[in-house]
Motif scaffolding. Structure first.
Motif, PDB file in Angstrom:
ATOM      1  N   VAL A 140       1.883  -4.596   4.405  1.00 43.77           N
ATOM      2  CA  VAL A 140       2.302  -3.443   3.511  1.00 43.77           C
ATOM      3  C   VAL A 140       2.372  -2.580   4.997  1.00 43.77           C
ATOM      4  CG1 VAL A 140       1.273  -1.977   2.394  1.00 43.77           C
ATOM      5  CG2 VAL A 140       1.471  -3.986   1.426  1.00 43.77           C
ATOM      6  N   ARG A 141       1.474  -2.408   6.002  1.00 41.06           N
ATOM      7  CA  ARG A 141       1.818  -1.836   7.708  1.00 41.06           C
ATOM      8  C   ARG A 141       2.750  -1.599   7.698  1.00 41.06           C
ATOM      9  NH1 ARG A 141      -4.540  -1.736   9.141  1.00 41.06           N
ATOM     10  NH2 ARG A 141      -4.970   0.206   8.667  1.00 41.06           N
ATOM     11  N   ALA A 142       3.440  -3.518   7.613  1.00 45.74           N
ATOM     12  CA  ALA A 142       4.571  -3.774   8.690  1.00 45.74           C
ATOM     13  C   ALA A 142       5.789  -2.968   7.943  1.00 45.74           C
ATOM     14  CB  ALA A 142       4.319  -5.633   8.862  1.00 45.74           C
ATOM     15  N   ALA A 143       6.078  -3.166   6.047  1.00 42.00           N
ATOM     16  CA  ALA A 143       6.781  -2.863   5.551  1.00 42.00           C
ATOM     17  C   ALA A 143       6.960  -1.511   5.647  1.00 42.00           C
ATOM     18  CB  ALA A 143       6.386  -3.471   4.263  1.00 42.00           C
ATOM     19  N   PHE A 144       6.032  -0.145   5.892  1.00 46.11           N
ATOM     20  CA  PHE A 144       6.320   0.791   6.873  1.00 46.11           C
ATOM     21  C   PHE A 144       6.536   0.964   7.498  1.00 46.11           C
ATOM     22  CE2 PHE A 144       4.022   1.060   2.065  1.00 46.11           C
ATOM     23  CZ  PHE A 144       4.721   1.928   1.058  1.00 46.11           C
ATOM     24  N   ASP A 145       6.448   0.339   8.699  1.00 44.23           N
ATOM     25  CA  ASP A 145       6.496   0.497  10.131  1.00 44.23           C
ATOM     26  C   ASP A 145       8.204   0.638  10.367  1.00 44.23           C
ATOM     27  OD1 ASP A 145       4.214   1.034  11.149  1.00 44.23           O
ATOM     28  OD2 ASP A 145       3.729  -0.919  11.968  1.00 44.23           O
ATOM     29  N   GLY A 146       9.072  -0.112   9.556  1.00 45.41           N
ATOM     30  CA  GLY A 146      10.418  -0.166   9.617  1.00 45.41           C
ATOM     31  C   GLY A 146      11.053   1.189   9.612  1.00 45.41           C
ATOM     32  N   PRO A 147      11.969   1.401  10.284  1.00 47.61           N
ATOM     33  CA  PRO A 147      11.875   2.421  10.702  1.00 47.61           C
ATOM     34  C   PRO A 147      12.913   4.084   9.411  1.00 47.61           C
ATOM     35  CG  PRO A 147      14.180   0.838  10.573  1.00 47.61           C
ATOM     36  CD  PRO A 147      12.898   0.092   9.980  1.00 47.61           C
ATOM     37  N   PRO A 148      12.598   5.117   9.960  1.00 51.86           N
ATOM     38  CA  PRO A 148      12.310   6.153   9.359  1.00 51.86           C
ATOM     39  C   PRO A 148      13.225   6.386   8.011  1.00 51.86           C
ATOM     40  CG  PRO A 148      11.579   6.862  10.969  1.00 51.86           C
ATOM     41  CD  PRO A 148      11.693   5.468  11.221  1.00 51.86           C
ATOM     42  N   GLU A 149      14.503   6.296   9.327  1.00 53.70           N
ATOM     43  CA  GLU A 149      15.908   6.247   8.764  1.00 53.70           C
ATOM     44  C   GLU A 149      17.092   5.455   7.556  1.00 53.70           C
ATOM     45  OE1 GLU A 149      16.324   4.122  12.393  1.00 53.70           O
ATOM     46  OE2 GLU A 149      15.747   5.890  12.077  1.00 53.70           O
ATOM     47  N   SER A 150      15.887   4.224   7.400  1.00 46.84           N
ATOM     48  CA  SER A 150      16.537   3.638   6.552  1.00 46.84           C
ATOM     49  C   SER A 150      16.010   4.096   5.234  1.00 46.84           C
ATOM     50  CB  SER A 150      14.930   2.252   6.668  1.00 46.84           C
ATOM     51  OG  SER A 150      15.341   1.751   5.418  1.00 46.84           O
ATOM     52  N   ARG A 151      16.871   3.846   4.018  1.00 49.94           N
ATOM     53  CA  ARG A 151      17.245   4.208   2.681  1.00 49.94           C
ATOM     54  C   ARG A 151      16.707   3.308   1.488  1.00 49.94           C
ATOM     55  NH1 ARG A 151      19.145   8.870   2.902  1.00 49.94           N
ATOM     56  NH2 ARG A 151      20.878   9.301   3.653  1.00 49.94           N
ATOM     57  N   ARG A 152      15.755   1.585   2.234  1.00 51.50           N
ATOM     58  CA  ARG A 152      15.830   1.218   1.780  1.00 51.50           C
ATOM     59  C   ARG A 152      14.429   1.305   1.228  1.00 51.50           C
ATOM     60  NH1 ARG A 152      18.361  -4.202   3.917  1.00 51.50           N
ATOM     61  NH2 ARG A 152      15.576  -3.895   4.566  1.00 51.50           N
ATOM     62  N   PRO A 153      13.911   1.433   0.273  1.00 52.84           N
ATOM     63  CA  PRO A 153      12.091   1.230  -0.057  1.00 52.84           C
ATOM     64  C   PRO A 153      11.501   0.005   0.768  1.00 52.84           C
ATOM     65  CG  PRO A 153      12.658  -0.087  -1.552  1.00 52.84           C
ATOM     66  CD  PRO A 153      14.091   0.589  -1.058  1.00 52.84           C
ATOM     67  N   PRO A 154       9.893   0.893   1.079  1.00 59.21           N
ATOM     68  CA  PRO A 154       9.421  -0.766   1.680  1.00 59.21           C
ATOM     69  C   PRO A 154       9.178  -2.714   0.701  1.00 59.21           C
ATOM     70  CG  PRO A 154       8.919   0.844   2.011  1.00 59.21           C
ATOM     71  CD  PRO A 154       9.589   1.454   1.029  1.00 59.21           C
ATOM     72  N   VAL A 155       9.651  -2.470   1.199  1.00 54.98           N
ATOM     73  CA  VAL A 155       9.021  -3.951   0.183  1.00 54.98           C
ATOM     74  C   VAL A 155       7.880  -5.106   0.664  1.00 54.98           C
ATOM     75  CG1 VAL A 155       9.998  -7.120  -0.559  1.00 54.98           C
ATOM     76  CG2 VAL A 155      11.718  -4.671  -0.188  1.00 54.98           C
ATOM     77  N   VAL A 156       6.856  -5.358   0.017  1.00 61.93           N
ATOM     78  CA  VAL A 156       6.035  -5.785   0.191  1.00 61.93           C
ATOM     79  C   VAL A 156       5.522  -7.537  -0.568  1.00 61.93           C
ATOM     80  CG1 VAL A 156       3.572  -6.621  -0.258  1.00 61.93           C
ATOM     81  CG2 VAL A 156       4.463  -4.649   0.517  1.00 61.93           C
ATOM     82  N   PRO A 157       6.113  -8.797   0.025  1.00 67.79           N
ATOM     83  CA  PRO A 157       6.082 -10.071  -0.761  1.00 67.79           C
ATOM     84  C   PRO A 157       4.994 -10.215  -1.873  1.00 67.79           C
ATOM     85  CG  PRO A 157       6.682 -10.449   1.440  1.00 67.79           C
ATOM     86  CD  PRO A 157       5.760  -9.476   1.474  1.00 67.79           C
ATOM     87  N   PRO A 158       6.133 -10.713  -3.628  1.00 70.68           N
ATOM     88  CA  PRO A 158       4.881 -11.061  -4.028  1.00 70.68           C
ATOM     89  C   PRO A 158       3.824 -11.512  -3.820  1.00 70.68           C
ATOM     90  CG  PRO A 158       7.373 -10.497  -4.651  1.00 70.68           C
ATOM     91  CD  PRO A 158       7.384 -11.050  -3.048  1.00 70.68           C
ATOM     92  N   ALA A 159       4.335 -13.084  -2.897  1.00 71.24           N
ATOM     93  CA  ALA A 159       3.254 -13.496  -2.751  1.00 71.24           C
ATOM     94  C   ALA A 159       1.759 -13.480  -2.255  1.00 71.24           C
ATOM     95  CB  ALA A 159       4.041 -14.955  -1.982  1.00 71.24           C
TER      96      ALA A 159
END
Length: 75
Positions: free
Chosen positions: A24-43
């Protein structure tokens, strides 16, 4: 500082939660300008849920987080 002695299933649940937390932390560490929501793998979520169930901790978050704090206080 006392150390908790966990069963194998409790340890697996804590470790799965820590992996999920890292994901989850890695998913939210993406670039702030990204318009895509963070994705956490269902697995990753499924692994944590399965480990909690195997340890008998599903629906008992208070007990689980007590184990987590006693075993891994820096989280």
């Amino acid at each position: 500082m006392p150390t908790a002695v966990l069963t194998d299933r409790e340890r697996a649940a804590v470790q799965a939660y820590l992996r999920l937390l890292g994901t989850v932390r890695a998913a939210f560490d993406g670039p702030p300008e990204s318009r895509r929501p963070p994705v956490v793998p269902p697995a990753a979520l499924a692994e944590a849920e399965q480990a909690l169930a195997a340890a008998g901790l599903s629906g008992n978050e208070e007990e689980f987080f007590e184990l987590l704090r006693s075993w891994c206080p820096q989280v």
